[in-house]
Design an enzyme around this catalytic site. Structure first.
Site, PDB file in Angstrom:
ATOM      1  N   GLU A  41       0.719  -1.175   0.001  1.00  0.00           N
ATOM      2  CA  GLU A  41       0.028   0.023  -0.154  1.00  0.00           C
ATOM      3  C   GLU A  41       0.833   1.326   0.063  1.00  0.00           C
ATOM      4  O   GLU A  41       1.975   1.297   0.863  1.00  0.00           O
ATOM      5  CB  GLU A  41      -1.013  -0.183   1.127  1.00  0.00           C
ATOM      6  CG  GLU A  41      -2.255   0.302   0.887  1.00  0.00           C
ATOM      7  CD  GLU A  41      -3.042  -0.494   0.011  1.00  0.00           C
ATOM      8  OE1 GLU A  41      -3.110  -0.225  -1.352  1.00  0.00           O
ATOM      9  OE2 GLU A  41      -3.505  -1.807   0.527  1.00  0.00           O
ATOM     10  N   THR A  73       2.719   2.133  -2.053  1.00  0.00           N
ATOM     11  CA  THR A  73       4.125   1.968  -2.645  1.00  0.00           C
ATOM     12  C   THR A  73       4.259   2.225  -4.087  1.00  0.00           C
ATOM     13  O   THR A  73       5.277   2.305  -4.777  1.00  0.00           O
ATOM     14  CB  THR A  73       4.656   0.068  -2.387  1.00  0.00           C
ATOM     15  OG1 THR A  73       3.223  -0.466  -2.862  1.00  0.00           O
ATOM     16  CG2 THR A  73       4.907   0.196  -1.137  1.00  0.00           C
ATOM     17  N   GLY A 103     -16.768   4.576  -3.533  1.00  0.00           N
ATOM     18  CA  GLY A 103     -16.068   5.240  -2.216  1.00  0.00           C
ATOM     19  C   GLY A 103     -15.886   4.242  -1.189  1.00  0.00           C
ATOM     20  O   GLY A 103     -15.474   4.429  -0.100  1.00  0.00           O
ATOM     21  N   GLU A 130      -6.818   9.853 -14.980  1.00  0.00           N
ATOM     22  CA  GLU A 130      -7.078  10.156 -13.513  1.00  0.00           C
ATOM     23  C   GLU A 130      -6.312  11.322 -12.951  1.00  0.00           C
ATOM     24  O   GLU A 130      -6.862  12.199 -12.380  1.00  0.00           O
ATOM     25  CB  GLU A 130      -7.029   8.764 -12.777  1.00  0.00           C
ATOM     26  CG  GLU A 130      -7.135   9.095 -11.293  1.00  0.00           C
ATOM     27  CD  GLU A 130      -8.124   7.933 -10.567  1.00  0.00           C
ATOM     28  OE1 GLU A 130      -8.538   7.247 -11.404  1.00  0.00           O
ATOM     29  OE2 GLU A 130      -8.370   8.252  -9.496  1.00  0.00           O
ATOM     30  N   ASP A 182      -4.010   0.789  -9.394  1.00  0.00           N
ATOM     31  CA  ASP A 182      -5.514   0.486  -9.631  1.00  0.00           C
ATOM     32  C   ASP A 182      -5.981  -0.054 -11.158  1.00  0.00           C
ATOM     33  O   ASP A 182      -6.470  -0.652 -11.528  1.00  0.00           O
ATOM     34  CB  ASP A 182      -6.173   1.669  -9.185  1.00  0.00           C
ATOM     35  CG  ASP A 182      -6.230   1.671  -7.608  1.00  0.00           C
ATOM     36  OD1 ASP A 182      -5.712   0.652  -7.040  1.00  0.00           O
ATOM     37  OD2 ASP A 182      -6.654   2.662  -7.208  1.00  0.00           O
TER      38      ASP A 182
HETATM   39  C1  GAF Z   1      -5.348   4.375  -4.252  1.00  0.00           C
HETATM   40  C2  GAF Z   1      -4.461   4.804  -5.420  1.00  0.00           C
HETATM   41  F1  GAF Z   1      -5.341   5.097  -6.349  1.00  0.00           F
HETATM   42  C3  GAF Z   1      -3.480   3.826  -5.732  1.00  0.00           C
HETATM   43  O1  GAF Z   1      -2.668   4.389  -6.818  1.00  0.00           O
HETATM   44  C4  GAF Z   1      -2.482   3.446  -4.656  1.00  0.00           C
HETATM   45  O2  GAF Z   1      -1.765   4.402  -4.220  1.00  0.00           O
HETATM   46  C5  GAF Z   1      -3.414   3.173  -3.284  1.00  0.00           C
HETATM   47  O3  GAF Z   1      -4.405   4.213  -3.194  1.00  0.00           O
HETATM   48  C6  GAF Z   1      -2.600   3.149  -2.163  1.00  0.00           C
HETATM   49  O4  GAF Z   1      -1.983   1.852  -2.185  1.00  0.00           O
HETATM   50  O5  GAF Z   1      -6.037   3.408  -4.268  1.00  0.00           O
END
Ligand code: GAF
Length: 385
Positions: free
Chosen positions: A35, A37, A124, A162, A174
């Site tokens: 996360e 990262t 959300g 985005e 994502d």
């Molecule tokens: C959100 C972001 F969109 C991702 O790119 C990522 O940074 C995540 O937070 C955290 O790991 O989902």
């Protein structure tokens, strides 16, 4: 409720009084581990959910786009002028216009189109509903226009939509999950090189389940906090003289921390460096067929997000602590933080008991009733038959 593809198709027929040329789907995701990262050029390990966003679409001869959304019942129109630069189309339709903008900016001859969107990905909840929408629209337009854009290059383009059109400074995780995941596998992604390895993740075979619990905690200041975490990480990399925190090896962490000026920067750095290592360790265990043994890594990831990266909230901490007390093998918040979902690795026959325990803990604290489901790794974006 009817199947999401049927709803998208019905919406199309109702909005445009004609059948679509096809239907394209892209999934939401959970991130197993890794996360914050991705924007540090590091490693992530998401998998796609069976929950999907579906776009029914048909081309049109002019450079105009119309999109209908099941969620709002609204239809939004935009033309080539409105996607010439970011900012003209706002709200949910910005994700669609952003994809058209990014494709055009990259030189692709985007076909005009009518689109209708329906989704089972909750908004959300930190399950990446925005990337699912971007990926479904992108896949549809690439297919309809016969555009020369292989799947390996699509996540970066959706991320540009985005970051630059919608204005959210996210990393590449994502969009990569929505486009590149494979059923039955987690996606080990190197966010610098965008190389992927599809790591088998056969929960069923091992009698295991991933329980996803939506904390339903309101996202408090999530956008500003996300941007500030990102800025701190970039500052730390700059102070350490490396391109990104990915370049700080775990065994050089103590030296790196000693060179940073304040406690907050040290904690943020420690999270990213240790989290990258936890991703690699998790991948090694999955490859060795040792799924149960990733449990402690998931829990350590949560502690790091709570104590060092400071992105959890009371509701998600309660869900994690309660799941562990009820027998989960490991649990962590998944996604950007400040609310959203928790995932717990559980023996399949314990999934319900763990969910019930979390619901009871929420009731005792007066929190909103959490929702939950179990998820097996599904496929990335695709055209539907
Ligand atoms: C959100 C972001 F969109 C991702 O790119 C990522 O940074 C995540 O937070 C955290 O790991 O989902």
């Amino acid at each position: 409720m009817t199947d999401v593809a049927a709803r998208a198709e019905a919406g199309f027929r109702q909005a445009y009084a004609a059948p679509p040329a096809g239907r394209w789907a892209a999934p939401g995701r959970v991130n197993l581990i890794g996360e914050h990262t991705d924007y540090n050029d590091g490693f992530v390990l998401p998998f796609a959910l069976p929950l999907r966003t579906v776009v029914a679409a048909a081309p049109r001869p002019t450079e105009d786009w119309t999109v209908w959304s099941e969620l709002t019942g609204e239809t939004v129109d935009f033309d080539a002028d409105e996607v010439a630069a970011p900012g003209r189309v706002t709200g949910w339709a910005a994700y669609v216009a952003g994809v058209v903008w990014a494709l055009r900016e990259a030189g692709h001859p985007v076909p005009g189109a009518r689109l209708a969107v329906a989704s089972d990905v909750p908004l959300g909840a930190g399950l990446s509903s925005s990337a699912a929408l971007e990926a479904a629209v992108l896949t549809a337009l690439v297919d309809l226009g016969g555009l020369d854009l292989p799947a390996t290059l699509q996540p970066r383009l959706a991320q540009r939509a985005e970051n630059h059109y919608v204005g959210a400074p996210t990393g590449i995780m994502d969009q990569s999950a929505a486009i590149r995941c494979r059923a039955g596998h987690a996606l080990f992604l190197d966010c610098r090189t965008e190389q992927v390895d599809h790591v088998p993740f056969d929960l069923d075979h091992d009698g295991l389940a991933i329980l996803v619990i939506d904390s339903r905690a309101p996202h408090r200041h999530a956008d500003g906090e996300y941007a500030s975490r990102r800025a701190t990480c970039e500052k730390a990399a700059h102070l350490l003289g490396v391109p990104a925190l990915r370049d700080v090896p775990a065994d050089a962490l103590d030296d790196a921390l000693a060179r940073l000026p304040d406690d907050e920067t040290r904690r943020r750095t420690r999270h990213v460096v240790t989290e990258n290592q936890r991703v690699r360790d998790s991948v090694a265990l999955l490859r060795a067929g040792e799924i149960r043994r990733i449990g402690p890594l998931l829990t350590a990831s949560h502690a790091s997000m709570r104590d060092d990266f400071a992105i959890t909230v009371a509701e998600v901490d309660t869900a994690v602590d309660t799941a562990l007390a009820a027998g989960a093998l490991g649990a962590r918040m998944t996604g950007g933080g400040f609310g959203g979902c928790v995932l717990a690795l559980v023996e399949a026959d314990r999934a319900d008991a763990v969910g019930v325990a979390v619901a009871a803990a929420y009731a005792a604290r007066g929190y909103a009733t959490p929702t939950r489901f179990t998820a097996l790794p599904a496929a990335g974006a695709t055209r539907l038959a």
